[in-house]
Design a protein around this motif. Structure first.
Motif, PDB file in Angstrom:
ATOM      1  N   MET A 113       0.832  -1.212   0.000  1.00  0.00           N
ATOM      2  CA  MET A 113       0.000   0.000   0.000  1.00  0.00           C
ATOM      3  C   MET A 113       0.869   1.266   0.000  1.00  0.00           C
ATOM      4  O   MET A 113       0.569   2.235  -0.709  1.00  0.00           O
ATOM      5  CB  MET A 113      -0.943   0.017   1.203  1.00  0.00           C
ATOM      6  N   ILE A 114       1.925   1.246   0.797  1.00  0.00           N
ATOM      7  CA  ILE A 114       2.812   2.417   0.885  1.00  0.00           C
ATOM      8  C   ILE A 114       3.502   2.647  -0.460  1.00  0.00           C
ATOM      9  O   ILE A 114       3.557   3.766  -0.971  1.00  0.00           O
ATOM     10  CB  ILE A 114       3.844   2.239   2.021  1.00  0.00           C
ATOM     11  N   ALA A 115       4.038   1.568  -1.043  1.00  0.00           N
ATOM     12  CA  ALA A 115       4.738   1.683  -2.329  1.00  0.00           C
ATOM     13  C   ALA A 115       3.797   2.189  -3.420  1.00  0.00           C
ATOM     14  O   ALA A 115       4.168   3.051  -4.223  1.00  0.00           O
ATOM     15  CB  ALA A 115       5.341   0.336  -2.716  1.00  0.00           C
ATOM     16  N   GLU A 116       2.576   1.665  -3.444  1.00  0.00           N
ATOM     17  CA  GLU A 116       1.627   2.099  -4.465  1.00  0.00           C
ATOM     18  C   GLU A 116       1.216   3.559  -4.267  1.00  0.00           C
ATOM     19  O   GLU A 116       0.993   4.272  -5.243  1.00  0.00           O
ATOM     20  CB  GLU A 116       0.412   1.182  -4.483  1.00  0.00           C
ATOM     21  N   ARG A 117       1.136   4.009  -3.018  1.00  0.00           N
ATOM     22  CA  ARG A 117       0.808   5.421  -2.777  1.00  0.00           C
ATOM     23  C   ARG A 117       1.917   6.321  -3.317  1.00  0.00           C
ATOM     24  O   ARG A 117       1.641   7.381  -3.909  1.00  0.00           O
ATOM     25  CB  ARG A 117       0.565   5.687  -1.280  1.00  0.00           C
ATOM     26  N   ILE A 118       3.166   5.923  -3.131  1.00  0.00           N
ATOM     27  CA  ILE A 118       4.283   6.707  -3.668  1.00  0.00           C
ATOM     28  C   ILE A 118       4.154   6.819  -5.183  1.00  0.00           C
ATOM     29  O   ILE A 118       4.339   7.896  -5.762  1.00  0.00           O
ATOM     30  CB  ILE A 118       5.638   6.077  -3.268  1.00  0.00           C
ATOM     31  N   GLN A 119       3.816   5.707  -5.833  1.00  0.00           N
ATOM     32  CA  GLN A 119       3.661   5.720  -7.288  1.00  0.00           C
ATOM     33  C   GLN A 119       2.497   6.622  -7.706  1.00  0.00           C
ATOM     34  O   GLN A 119       2.587   7.341  -8.693  1.00  0.00           O
ATOM     35  CB  GLN A 119       3.434   4.297  -7.807  1.00  0.00           C
ATOM     36  N   LYS A 120       1.396   6.606  -6.928  1.00  0.00           N
ATOM     37  CA  LYS A 120       0.238   7.454  -7.244  1.00  0.00           C
ATOM     38  C   LYS A 120       0.569   8.936  -7.103  1.00  0.00           C
ATOM     39  O   LYS A 120      -0.076   9.781  -7.720  1.00  0.00           O
ATOM     40  CB  LYS A 120      -0.943   7.108  -6.342  1.00  0.00           C
ATOM     41  N   LEU A 121       1.559   9.240  -6.272  1.00  0.00           N
ATOM     42  CA  LEU A 121       2.006  10.626  -6.103  1.00  0.00           C
ATOM     43  C   LEU A 121       2.985  11.051  -7.199  1.00  0.00           C
ATOM     44  O   LEU A 121       3.394  12.200  -7.249  1.00  0.00           O
ATOM     45  CB  LEU A 121       2.656  10.803  -4.727  1.00  0.00           C
TER      46      LEU A 121
END
Length: 197
Positions: free
Chosen positions: A98-106
């Motif tokens: 979840m954390i890694a995907e949030r970084i990508q979404k940013l």
């Protein structure tokens, strides 16, 4: 007649042949952002990515500590701890994703190479061998404390910056999961008699 390189020749046997040993250029360096129309300016997104990458590095190490201790735990409480530590590892792995995907979404790049994670984490390296159970559990609590500190700092930052989606991830997923895991692990370190009171 033109000669083609074997890697680009059409396969005449009817088999799908992968093109191996390809090299390419880095299309987005770590620490940079691509523009995404998500209503947050670049400074806010960069701050969130930096904060989340620290949390991600520490969470990856916490995940591996759980797996290490799951494999190496010994003693009277082996069965209970073996299962509990694996359950916690699975929960940490979900958070890592979840954390890694949030970084990508940013628009950022999530820290992902194990060598890079090892350079960035604030969690101390454990010995390579097995430790006694209390030492393993104490090590997990110390790692959790670092992750909780990362998450609380990140929650404060994202609240101030108006990055509500990242703030929600930290306050609704990361913090409650880690707090619950701390409670379970700390309960195993209470010195109470096994059979008599």
């Amino acid at each position: 007649m033109r000669t083609e390189d074997k890697s680009t020749q059409k396969n005449t046997d009817g088999l799908a042949q992968p093109i191996l040993h390809q090299k390419g250029i880095e299309i987005q360096p770590f620490g940079t952002l691509i523009e995404l129309p998500i209503g947050l300016d670049a400074k806010v997104r960069a701050d969130s990515c930096e904060s989340l990458n620290q949390l991600l590095a520490d969470s990856v190490i916490l995940y591996y500590l759980y797996k290490k201790h799951h494999w190496l735990v010994r003693g009277e409480t082996f069965y209970q701890l073996h299962l509990l530590l694996d359950k916690h590892a699975d929960e940490q792995l979900e958070l890592v994703d979840m954390i890694a995907e949030r970084i990508q979404k940013l628009g950022g790049i999530a820290i992902s190479d194990p060598r890079h994670v090892a350079e960035v984490t604030r969690i101390s390296r454990p010995p390579n061998g097995a430790e006694e159970v209390p030492a393993m559990l104490s090590r997990l609590l110390e790692a959790h404390q670092i992750v909780i500190e990362d998450a609380r700092k990140g929650a404060e930052l994202t609240d101030e910056n108006g990055d509500s989606s990242t703030n929600d991830l930290l306050t609704s997923e990361v913090l409650p999961t880690n707090e619950t895991q701390i409670w379970y692990i700390a309960s195993h370190l209470v010195d109470t008699p096994l059979v008599r009171s």
